[in-house]
Design a protein around this motif. Structure first.
Motif, mmCIF file in Angstrom:
data_model
loop_
_atom_site.group_PDB
_atom_site.id
_atom_site.type_symbol
_atom_site.label_atom_id
_atom_site.label_comp_id
_atom_site.label_asym_id
_atom_site.label_seq_id
_atom_site.Cartn_x
_atom_site.Cartn_y
_atom_site.Cartn_z
ATOM 1 N N PRO A 68 0.183 53.861 21.156
ATOM 2 C CA PRO A 68 -0.248 54.044 22.665
ATOM 3 C C PRO A 68 0.580 55.151 23.090
ATOM 4 N N ASP B 254 -4.864 62.947 31.717
ATOM 5 C CA ASP B 254 -4.382 61.483 31.272
ATOM 6 C C ASP B 254 -3.997 61.271 29.943
ATOM 7 N N GLU B 255 -4.411 62.414 29.137
ATOM 8 C CA GLU B 255 -3.789 62.337 27.694
ATOM 9 C C GLU B 255 -2.495 63.236 27.398
ATOM 10 N N ARG C 118 -9.250 60.861 19.517
ATOM 11 C CA ARG C 118 -7.703 60.471 20.161
ATOM 12 C C ARG C 118 -7.754 59.123 20.529
ATOM 13 N N ASP C 119 -8.712 58.589 21.336
ATOM 14 C CA ASP C 119 -8.530 57.274 21.824
ATOM 15 C C ASP C 119 -8.083 56.043 20.546
ATOM 16 N N ARG D 217 -12.620 63.220 22.345
ATOM 17 C CA ARG D 217 -11.610 62.005 22.978
ATOM 18 C C ARG D 217 -11.660 60.936 22.111
ATOM 19 N N SER D 218 -12.911 60.627 21.999
ATOM 20 C CA SER D 218 -12.901 59.104 21.143
ATOM 21 C C SER D 218 -12.126 58.931 20.056
ATOM 22 N N ARG E 88 -4.781 56.718 19.597
ATOM 23 C CA ARG E 88 -3.912 55.888 20.440
ATOM 24 C C ARG E 88 -4.061 54.386 20.413
ATOM 25 N N SER E 89 -4.958 53.863 19.893
ATOM 26 C CA SER E 89 -5.027 52.591 19.710
ATOM 27 C C SER E 89 -4.181 51.975 18.985
#
Length: 170
Positions: A100, A144-145, A92-93, A89-90, A96-97
């Motif tokens: 978005p 939420d992804e 992918r986060d 997840r980190s 996304r940064s």
């Protein structure tokens, strides 16, 4: 018909078909496809070739390069598609940064299926022994992804047809 294509990451563990499906999807949609493996620095490739899994510190600059590429499609392209494991997840986060609206196309299947695929191919630096560590690292996508789940059973063209249908619906 897809009016606005978001940037896409075709994700999953080694051997799930990211490069094959990503390249076909890019061709089908008329957008550039990049293989995330090409963004790895030589040190990462050497580490994996020795049978040592990458850690978060190894992956951070690689993921930042991929994020930057996703955020800057060529002038003619509406979007980019990049194959990238995006296991946590980190990770992918972080991607996304940079973008978005990123959508993940998650290719997944049974360990035996993926292991069979890996044993039947030669990869520059990714030995089959690293599959177990990738499966252990893989974190499920959250609700939420933005993502499209894809079971890897079936031929790549059929998988791409399904992905395109999902993109048309969204």
């Amino acid at each position: 018909m897809i009016t606005k294509l978001p940037p896409l990451v075709v994700m999953g563990v080694s051997g799930c078909g990211k490069s094959t499906v990503g390249a076909l999807l890019g061709e089908r949609l008329g957008v550039p496809f990049f293989d995330g493996d090409d963004f790895h620095p030589a040190a990462n490739k050497a580490k994996m070739a020795s049978g040592t899994p990458l850690n978060d510190e190894d992956r951070a600059p690689w993921l930042a390069e991929i994020g930057a590429a996703l955020a800057t499609p060529s002038d003619a392209a509406r979007s980019n598609i990049i194959a990238c494991s995006a296991l946590k997840r980190s990770y992918r986060d972080l991607l996304r940064s940079f973008v978005p609206g990123l959508v993940f196309v998650h290719l997944s299947g049974a360990e035996a299926t993926i292991s069979g695929r890996i044993s039947g191919r030669a990869h520059e630096y990714m030995p089959s022994s690293l599959l177990a560590s990738q499966l252990a690292t893989l974190e499920p996508l959250g609700t939420d992804e933005a993502h499209i789940p894809v079971d890897i059973l079936g031929d790549p063209a059929t998988l791409v047809d399904g992905i395109v249908r999902e993109l048309e619906r969204s």
